[in-house]
Design an enzyme around this catalytic site. Structure first.
Site, PDB file in Angstrom:
ATOM      1  N   GLU A   1      41.731  70.811  50.987  1.00  0.00           N
ATOM      2  CA  GLU A   1      40.779  71.065  52.052  1.00  0.00           C
ATOM      3  C   GLU A   1      41.482  71.101  53.415  1.00  0.00           C
ATOM      4  O   GLU A   1      41.152  71.915  54.279  1.00  0.00           O
ATOM      5  CB  GLU A   1      39.693  69.964  52.044  1.00  0.00           C
ATOM      6  CG  GLU A   1      38.380  70.411  52.594  1.00  0.00           C
ATOM      7  CD  GLU A   1      37.230  69.459  52.217  1.00  0.00           C
ATOM      8  OE1 GLU A   1      37.359  68.719  51.203  1.00  0.00           O
ATOM      9  OE2 GLU A   1      36.233  69.448  52.922  1.00  0.00           O
TER      10      GLU A   1
ATOM     11  N   GLU B   1      43.315  74.324  53.649  1.00  0.00           N
ATOM     12  CA  GLU B   1      42.345  75.389  53.922  1.00  0.00           C
ATOM     13  C   GLU B   1      41.994  75.412  55.416  1.00  0.00           C
ATOM     14  O   GLU B   1      41.922  76.473  56.034  1.00  0.00           O
ATOM     15  CB  GLU B   1      41.088  75.154  53.081  1.00  0.00           C
ATOM     16  CG  GLU B   1      40.070  76.274  53.218  1.00  0.00           C
ATOM     17  CD  GLU B   1      38.770  75.976  52.466  1.00  0.00           C
ATOM     18  OE1 GLU B   1      38.719  74.989  51.706  1.00  0.00           O
ATOM     19  OE2 GLU B   1      37.812  76.742  52.654  1.00  0.00           O
TER      20      GLU B   1
ATOM     21  N   CYS C   1      32.344  67.965  49.576  1.00  0.00           N
ATOM     22  CA  CYS C   1      32.448  67.003  48.469  1.00  0.00           C
ATOM     23  C   CYS C   1      31.128  66.303  48.164  1.00  0.00           C
ATOM     24  O   CYS C   1      31.010  65.601  47.184  1.00  0.00           O
ATOM     25  CB  CYS C   1      33.551  66.002  48.723  1.00  0.00           C
ATOM     26  SG  CYS C   1      33.688  65.533  50.420  1.00  0.00           S
TER      27      CYS C   1
ATOM     28  N   SER D   1      33.945  74.464  52.878  1.00  0.00           N
ATOM     29  CA  SER D   1      35.264  74.498  52.249  1.00  0.00           C
ATOM     30  C   SER D   1      35.085  74.934  50.805  1.00  0.00           C
ATOM     31  O   SER D   1      34.174  74.485  50.118  1.00  0.00           O
ATOM     32  CB  SER D   1      35.881  73.105  52.296  1.00  0.00           C
ATOM     33  OG  SER D   1      36.925  73.025  51.362  1.00  0.00           O
TER      34      SER D   1
ATOM     35  N   LYS E   1      25.636  64.378  41.653  1.00  0.00           N
ATOM     36  CA  LYS E   1      26.831  64.712  40.870  1.00  0.00           C
ATOM     37  C   LYS E   1      26.446  65.202  39.479  1.00  0.00           C
ATOM     38  O   LYS E   1      27.212  65.921  38.837  1.00  0.00           O
ATOM     39  CB  LYS E   1      27.744  63.495  40.755  1.00  0.00           C
ATOM     40  CG  LYS E   1      28.396  63.100  42.065  1.00  0.00           C
ATOM     41  CD  LYS E   1      29.652  63.901  42.341  1.00  0.00           C
ATOM     42  CE  LYS E   1      30.169  63.662  43.744  1.00  0.00           C
ATOM     43  NZ  LYS E   1      31.056  64.732  44.194  1.00  0.00           N
TER      44      LYS E   1
ATOM     45  N   GLU F   1      25.765  68.706  39.989  1.00  0.00           N
ATOM     46  CA  GLU F   1      27.017  69.404  40.281  1.00  0.00           C
ATOM     47  C   GLU F   1      27.800  69.705  39.008  1.00  0.00           C
ATOM     48  O   GLU F   1      28.280  70.825  38.818  1.00  0.00           O
ATOM     49  CB  GLU F   1      27.875  68.558  41.232  1.00  0.00           C
ATOM     50  CG  GLU F   1      29.150  69.259  41.673  1.00  0.00           C
ATOM     51  CD  GLU F   1      30.048  68.376  42.534  1.00  0.00           C
ATOM     52  OE1 GLU F   1      30.137  67.161  42.255  1.00  0.00           O
ATOM     53  OE2 GLU F   1      30.654  68.900  43.476  1.00  0.00           O
TER      54      GLU F   1
ATOM     55  N   GLU G   1      29.156  77.418  37.359  1.00  0.00           N
ATOM     56  CA  GLU G   1      30.512  77.851  37.732  1.00  0.00           C
ATOM     57  C   GLU G   1      31.557  76.758  37.523  1.00  0.00           C
ATOM     58  O   GLU G   1      32.749  77.021  37.670  1.00  0.00           O
ATOM     59  CB  GLU G   1      30.514  78.346  39.183  1.00  0.00           C
ATOM     60  CG  GLU G   1      30.205  77.305  40.245  1.00  0.00           C
ATOM     61  CD  GLU G   1      28.706  77.182  40.544  1.00  0.00           C
ATOM     62  OE1 GLU G   1      27.886  77.582  39.689  1.00  0.00           O
ATOM     63  OE2 GLU G   1      28.358  76.671  41.623  1.00  0.00           O
TER      64      GLU G   1
ATOM     65  N   CYS H   1      28.712  57.972  50.432  1.00  0.00           N
ATOM     66  CA  CYS H   1      28.542  57.728  48.993  1.00  0.00           C
ATOM     67  C   CYS H   1      28.154  56.295  48.676  1.00  0.00           C
ATOM     68  O   CYS H   1      27.482  56.028  47.692  1.00  0.00           O
ATOM     69  CB  CYS H   1      29.841  58.044  48.269  1.00  0.00           C
ATOM     70  SG  CYS H   1      30.426  59.685  48.630  1.00  0.00           S
TER      71      CYS H   1
END
Ligand SMILES: Cc1cc2nc3c(=O)[nH]c(=O)nc-3n(C[C@H](O)[C@H](O)[C@H](O)COP(=O)(O)O)c2cc1C
Ligand code: SF4
Ligand code: SF4
Ligand code: SF4
Ligand code: SF4
Ligand code: FES
Lengths: 639, 396
Positions: free
Chosen positions: A310, A313, A336, A356, A395, A398, A403, A566
């Protein structure tokens, strides 16, 4: 024009908005008033609620619809007390004291009302405590005991009225256990500003529904699970895959690998009766081995990997903008937090280019395990089951994104919450706090402090800065910030900013040599970053960006969907409160301080991965295939 | 037979505009003092002193304050506000304007019951006329700096939206649900600004008091319930309709005037009111005795009291907003209890529990609806013991 960043943009009714001191129009003032509660006299600032006064002097008043994080609703009425001179009973949670009053908290009328209210709730509550994940951690059950409910004086339902909604990957809604306290609604619309939930119908027909009463999996729910953490009963819970995880463990042909994130480790002790703020990282390793997991890895490894990807990037985006003078989406947003990602996909899809493309640590780890780790250990990836212990309900969604199969397999098979892990451990008969400590497994055992602080809001930013400063400036972070603690991005303020002038630059490190020839173009520039937590604050930032305000000048912004980051995730132990989250944050920062290596780019396992496997470096082809992803514009009305 | 003859009412004998003109020559404090001297109390049912409400709103400093006229008239058996709006709208607007002057408001809102939509264009016409005549708009009646205008907003057909804080929520576009109090609307009302919510009739008495003097009003009625009051009379009596009586009238006197003598009971105050048995007809209609927002339902000797109670409970079960536990679930339990009684399946013990539940609802509900919905049930069970107890399980 910039928008006022502390302004309340809530779309909830005025009466249901978070007020700094609870009650709109009657904020706490300097005036002092004397309150007598059960013959105890105390002087408090005018505007303090009876409930707060009682707490201060150790008098317990039961509550159900009240929650420290939320605005006052005053709907359950369990907190009623007698105020001298008032015809009716008053709710302690919603009564601000502005003049001297005398309060009684357990008179006949009060006791009778509380019993009746509980009995009325139970007359509609369909559910068996032994078959409920909130057994022994349920506010309704606890009050029934406290008030000596020994029979159902107004009856008890014999069959369910609703169908359990299992349509979401992340949440399960069982409205037969709902007591209509509306904490979930206030959480969703006011704390998180998503607004998935509302009340439908009136009177005894009223119920909490999603928009249009659609299945939760088909509405704009971002899966943050904040509503679960604030539900007093078992009406809301996470979608629990423990059965499947046990089955994988029991299957001798499967190699079951678990990664543990820092926040669950900081919180899981609470499920075993410890005070908040006792991390059990290494006890947990032993317990997980006992449970039968084959390998136990530290998500910090892939958190460090995320920072490299990241951060690279970001530098590439800046290079493109400043040197190549090409159009590029800035500020770059962190990706994230899957709750935040889905929020953006729904509400600000036009900003997807700013996200990102780096996957979250959970997903990077899954991809690395089913490729690099599988090759290294000569295990067929089809036999590997990857489990992620996460503080998060999003999560689960996710890891089920279509994908997320870049390894050729489902990168992460199951996401477990802290609560579910605690359940598995107790099922295995393990007393977690009493376990001896043991280390993570190789090759991903070595972690850094930077990975740990991912758990707290501002942590990703701090970790990224530690790395970017050193890689770009060629100096030690410690030269700028004592102990490498970047204090300005820490804390629980909704949105925090940091501006970092790059006075001099160093040589480009080997890792990035083939991407960027030199840092000259960054000399004299000022790096501007921000961190926001809770989607209500994220919304403020996004609106500010749209209005061209301060946030739009930032280069990099960290977003966490959950208040506190988190450590306050929707999979963390229940209850939650500002003080509980502060204790967890303290645990996380103290763990960071205890690490020898505290910077992601110094993590030897990460360095090794780039030499042995991701040979074309950060943001290279291999890394792009395995560690980066794309997003789906969803809009407000589509799934 | 409906006999509403408004021509002999006080409102017909006060000319519109007169009170307003007189009031606007007074200072806001003088207006409030005049209301204090008249003893006027809210005509919407709760009987809150109007002067006190206005004084509280006047005391708050804010550039934006609101005057809201509660024309939601949802209480079963109440229709006096409709008659006032039809025949005396100008007086009512005078009252709102005087209220605005008293508290320093520049905006007025009429919250009109959904079912009264047919009155909307009529009232809009009235407002337009008033703007033309300089009675609304900038510098009302030439008084520099006194701007006031009124808009009409429609209710959505929920009884609870007549409750003032639910009304405000509804005005703000939210679900009509009562708010926590404090803060009160006089402090934090519509859009967070100080707001007075008054009943149609309350506003209409104001210009009459200004015109005829506070003493005139104060001398009528009892010490704590002064003045005249409009009543909506329905049920088992000869004359139905809207009547004007002085406060303090006994129920017996009232029944005589509407040809309702011989009634077995009177439900005063609509569904949320109390049921008064014949033996108590000597009691007076007054805030300190039998209060009412104006609804008088006469119950003839042949009526089944359990059926009466059932009707009222059905109404509340429909109309509770469902926000708070005692009212949301309690009304259903009381109605269930009535059904059990009807079937002879309710034990004495359970009936006693239900009466206690009624007390809990009165004490612990969030708003006036839940606090008063058990009234009819409780007064029927206690005042018509013979009729009710005979139907418990043990009695059969
Ligand atoms: C459930 C409920 C319904 C009400 N409905 C009305 C109504 O339709 N009209 C009205 O004027 N007041 C109604 N009220 C009383 C209002 O809350 C408020 O007290 C009144 O508008 C104040 O005006 P007043 O002081 O002039 O009476 C209702 C109260 C409750 C609790
Ligand atoms: S929600 Fe609470 S009371 Fe209900 S079944 Fe679960 S533990 Fe028991
Ligand atoms: S998970 Fe989050 S977005 Fe979804 S309903 Fe709950 S609070 Fe709202
Ligand atoms: S689902 Fe839970 S939080 Fe929401 S209203 Fe029901 S009991 Fe309360
Ligand atoms: S008492 Fe009834 S109407 Fe009033 S707030 Fe409670 S549920 Fe709603
Ligand atoms: S806790 Fe006070 S009303 Fe629910």
């Amino acid at each position: 024009m910039s928008i006022e960043l502390n302004k309340n943009t809530s779309r909830s009714p005025l009466s249901q908005r978070i007020q700094p001191m609870g009650i709109p129009g009657l904020e706490i003032t300097d005036k002092l008033v004397t309150v007598t509660i059960d013959d105890k006299e105390v002087t408090v600032p005018s505007g303090t609620t009876i409930l707060e006064v009682a707490k201060q002097i150790g008098i317990r008043i039961p509550t159900l619809c009240y929650h420290e994080d939320l605005c006052v609703a005053g709907v359950c009425r369990i907190c009623v007390v007698e105020v001298e001179g008032q015809r009716t009973l008053q709710t302690a949670c919603a009564y601000p004291v502005t003049e001297p009053i005398t309060v009684r908290t357990h008179t006949r009328k009060v006791r009778q009302a509380r019993r009746h209210i509980l009995d009325l709730m139970l007359s509609k509550h369909y559910g068996e405590c032994y078959a409920c994940f909130r057994n022994n951690n349920c506010e309704l059950q606890a009050l029934a005991k406290e008030y000596g409910v020994d029979f159902f004086r107004f009856g008890h339902p014999e069959k369910p009225r609703f169908k359990v909604d299992r349509s979401s990957h992340s949440l399960v809604r069982d409205m037969d256990k709902c007591i209509l306290c509306r904490r979930c609604i206030r959480t969703c619309i006011d704390l998180q500003e998503v607004g998935v939930l509302e009340v439908d119908k009136r009177s005894d027909q009223s119920k909490v529904i999603t928009f249009g009463d659609k299945p939760l999996g088909e509405v704009v729910c971002i899966n943050c699970g904040q509503c679960i953490n604030r539900c007093p009963t078992g009406a809301l819970r996470a979608n629990d895959p423990t059965e499947e995880v046990w089955a994988a463990i029991d299957d001798p042909t499967k190699h079951v690998v678990i990664q543990t994130a820092p926040s669950p480790r900081a919180g899981i002790g609470e499920c075993f009766g410890l005070e908040p703020g006792h991390p059990l990282t290494f006890e947990l390793n032993t317990a997980l081995r006992e449970c039968g997991f084959d390998k136990i890895f530290d998500t910090n490894f892939s958190a460090d990997l995320t920072i490299i990807e990241e951060g690279t990037e970001l530098l590439l985006r800046l290079h493109k903008a400043l040197v190549e003078k090409k159009a590029v989406a800035l500020p770059q947003f962190t990706s994230c937090s899957p709750g935040w990602v889905k929020y953006l996909e729904h509400f600000y899809p036009e900003y997807i280019p700013n996200l990102s493309s780096a996957k979250s640590p959970q997903q990077m780890f899954g991809a690395v395990i089913k490729t690099y780790y599988a090759q290294l250990n000569k295990i067929d990836p089809k036999d590997i089951v990857t489990v992620a212990l996460m503080p998060c309900s999003a999560k689960k969604f996710e890891c089920n994104r279509p994908e997320m199969c870049d390894s050729g397999w489902k990168d992460v098979d199951y996401g477990l919450t802290t609560r579910e892990m605690a359940q598995m451990i107790s099922e295995a008969g393990i007393d977690l706090p009493a376990m001896p400590k043991s280390d993570f497994d190789d090759p991903f055992g070595t972690a850094t402090g930077s990975g740990v602080i991912f758990g707290a809001t501002g942590g990703v930013m701090e970790a990224a800065l530690r790395t970017v400063i050193e890689l770009v400036c060629g100096i030690k972070v410690e030269d700028l910030f004592e102990h490498a603690d970047i204090i300005p991005v820490r804390g629980f303020e909704g949105i925090r900013f940091l501006e970092l002038p790059i006075k001099k630059v160093g040589p480009v490190p080997d890792l990035l040599k083939n991407l960027i020839p030199d840092w000259k173009w960054l000399e004299g520039a000022t790096l501007k970053v921000a961190a926001a937590h809770g989607t209500a604050n994220a919304k403020l930032v996004m609106e500010d960006i749209k209005a061209g305000g301060r946030c739009s000048e930032c280069h990099f912004i960290e977003f966490m969907a959950c208040p506190g980051g988190c450590l306050g995730g929707g999979g963390q132990p229940i209850p939650t409160s500002p003080s509980i989250r502060a204790a967890r944050a303290k645990a996380i920062y103290s763990e960071d301080a205890s690490y020898e290596i505290r910077k992601s780019h110094e993590n030897p396992a990460v360095v090794k991965l780039y030499t042995e496997f991701l040979t074309d470096g950060p943001c290279g082809h291999i890394s792009h295939k395995l560690l980066h992803t794309g997003y789906t514009p969803r809009g407000k009305y589509i799934v | 037979m409906r006999t509403t003859d408004t021509s002999k009412m006080t409102f017909s004998r006060v000319s519109p505009g007169e009170g307003l003109k007189k009031a606007l020559k007074m200072t806001p404090e003088e207006i409030i003092d005049l209301i204090t001297a008249s003893g006027l109390k809210g005509r919407g049912g709760a009987g809150f002193p109007t002067d006190l409400k206005w004084k509280l709103a006047a005391a708050v400093k804010d550039d934006l304050k609101y005057v809201v006229c509660n024309a939601d008239e949802g209480e079963p058996g109440t229709f006096k506000d409709r008659v006032i709006l039809t025949d005396f709208a100008d007086l009512m607007f005078d009252g709102m304007t005087i209220g605005a002057r008293a508290i320093g408001a520049c905006k007025g809102i009429i919250y009109l019951r959904g079912e009264y939509a047919y009155l909307r264009s009529f009232l809009k016409g009235k407002l337009a006329e008033r703007r033309n005549d300089g009675l609304l708009g900038k510098n009302v009646l030439g008084i520099a700096g006194f701007d006031f205008d009124v808009e009409i907003r429609m209710g959505a057909g929920a009884y609870i939206c007549g409750e003032e804080t639910a009304l405000i929520e509804s005005l703000e576009g939210q679900r009509g649900e009562p708010r926590n109090r404090p803060p009160f609307p006089v402090n934090t009302g519509f859009m967070g600004h100080p707001t007075i919510v008054n009943n149609v009739e309350t506003f209409t008495w104001v210009p009459c008091i200004v015109t005829k003097g506070a003493k005139w009003f104060f001398d009528i009625g009892t010490e704590r319930s002064t003045g005249l009051k409009m009543f909506s009379v329905s049920g088992d009596c000869g004359k139905h309709g809207v009547f004007e009586f002085p406060m303090g009238i006994t129920i017996q006197e009232l029944l005589e005037k509407v040809d309702g003598t011989g009634a077995k009971a009177v439900q005063a105050g609509g569904a949320s009111g109390r049921c008064i048995p014949a033996c108590s007809f000597g009691r007076t209609i007054a805030f300190e005795d039998v209060p009412t927002g104006g609804s008088i339902i006469v119950i003839g000797p042949d009526r089944d009291m359990l059926k009466v109670a059932e009707n009222f409970m059905e109404f509340f079960l429909d109309e509770s907003c469902g926000q708070c536990t005692p009212c949301r679930e309690g009304n259903a339990k009381l109605l269930e209890g009535i059904k059990l009684l009807q079937q002879g399946r309710c034990s004495m013990k359970y009936l006693r529990e239900l009466c206690k539940l009624g007390e809990t609802m009165q004490l612990a509900s969030k708003c006036g609806l839940g606090q008063s919905s058990p009234n009819a049930f409780l007064s029927i069970v206690t005042k018509f013991k013979d009729e009710i107890m005979g139907r418990t399980e043990t009695a059969l």
